[in-house]
Design an enzyme around this catalytic site. Structure first.
Site, PDB file in Angstrom:
ATOM      1  N   HIS A 120       0.805  -1.222   0.000  1.00  0.00           N
ATOM      2  CA  HIS A 120       0.000   0.000   0.000  1.00  0.00           C
ATOM      3  C   HIS A 120       0.834   1.266   0.000  1.00  0.00           C
ATOM      4  CE1 HIS A 120       0.754  -0.429   4.372  1.00  0.00           C
ATOM      5  NE2 HIS A 120       0.613   0.890   4.417  1.00  0.00           N
ATOM      6  N   HIS A 181       3.259   8.670  13.310  1.00  0.00           N
ATOM      7  CA  HIS A 181       2.364   7.576  13.682  1.00  0.00           C
ATOM      8  C   HIS A 181       3.178   6.442  14.295  1.00  0.00           C
ATOM      9  CE1 HIS A 181       3.601   6.461   9.592  1.00  0.00           C
ATOM     10  NE2 HIS A 181       3.079   5.255   9.718  1.00  0.00           N
TER      11      HIS A 181
END
Length: 269
Positions: A120, A181
């Protein structure tokens, strides 16, 4: 010299396409920014796009984990892991061969792959930026996950080497990854907007060199292990000539568990 005419960077979390309309006031701003960047890519009339990204143990495992790997195939299949975009993406094998030769001449023993599949980190940006996929993609994998990682300084130098590779093709370089993150850690879901905004501000004033002394330990503490993907942004900055960037949009997106940044670099002549 290689004609790098466009350099940009974007986050790549799968939720961008799997849950696109969450927090619409914020996600709408981001989707608009991707559309504007895509229009800029289309207007550049590129002969190919180097997409600089990492991998999440789909293509590369501990049996063979390079620091850098260039995809040289005619096309590339997406893994489609966990509902992320799959399908096939057109390659630019001639351009890839030229870039591989140029990087080797510049002192980078970059691995190459004729069968590299894309997770991804590549397919989400290509989905959001269809003009890049239409131009044809040269995927450049960067190890952002498994120590020892290539240093930030090495990544910036690789970007400069891309810029200096001989050739007349009009090239775009799109970095993907970050911003803050935490992946697979107790702080999963946390975002540090102060770090993200400071990083983007630094890029806007052309201060990418100020990042080179950042330690991975400090980055992880401040912005999570996912922020180690900022290596890809440094490659794009180097390819642009280390000029200032302009931020298309930034939003901390708790629903996507990532601080989402979208930016483009001013490409030096």
């Amino acid at each position: 010299m290689a004609r790098v005419v466009l350099a940009a960077a974007t986050s790549h979390v799968g939720a961008i396409v799997k849950d696109p309309h969450t927090a619409p006031a914020d996600s709408g701003v981001l989707h608009d920014a991707w559309r504007r960047l895509d229009a800029e890519i289309a207007a550049a009339e590129l002969d190919g796009v180097v997409v600089v990204a990492t991998d999440h143990y789909e293509t590369f495992g501990l049996d063979n984990y390079p620091a850098f790997c260039l995809g040289v195939a005619d096309d590339f299949e997406g893994w489609g892991e966990f509902g992320n975009p799959g399908g096939r993406i057109k390659g630019r094998p001639g351009l890839a061969a030229e870039l591989l030769h140029g990087l080797t001449e510049a002192g980078f023993e970059t691995a190459r792959s004729h069968t590299m599949r894309l997770d991804h980190s590549f397919t989400v940006p290509c989905t959001k930026l269809p003009a890049a996929a239409a131009a044809g993609v040269v995927p450049l994998f960067v190890n952002c996950n498994t120590p020892p990682l290539p240093t930030l300084r090495r990544c910036l130098r690789l970007g400069r080497a891309l810029r200096e590779t001989p050739g007349e093709a009009r090239i775009g370089v799109i970095a993907t990854g970050g911003l803050s993150h935490w992946v697979g850690l107790p702080r999963f879901g946390d975002i540090n907007p102060a770090f993200d905004e400071a990083f983007l501000s630094l890029l806007e004033r052309g201060g990418v060199a100020e990042t080179l002394d950042w330690s991975d330990r400090w980055i992880e503490h401040e912005a999570g292990n996912g922020a180690l993907e900022l290596r890809t942004w440094l490659i794009a900055a180097g390819a642009a000539g280390c000029g200032p960037a302009r931020t298309y949009a930034y939003r901390p997106m708790p629903a996507w568990t990532v601080g989402i940044g979208i930016a483009a670099f001013e490409v030096a002549p």
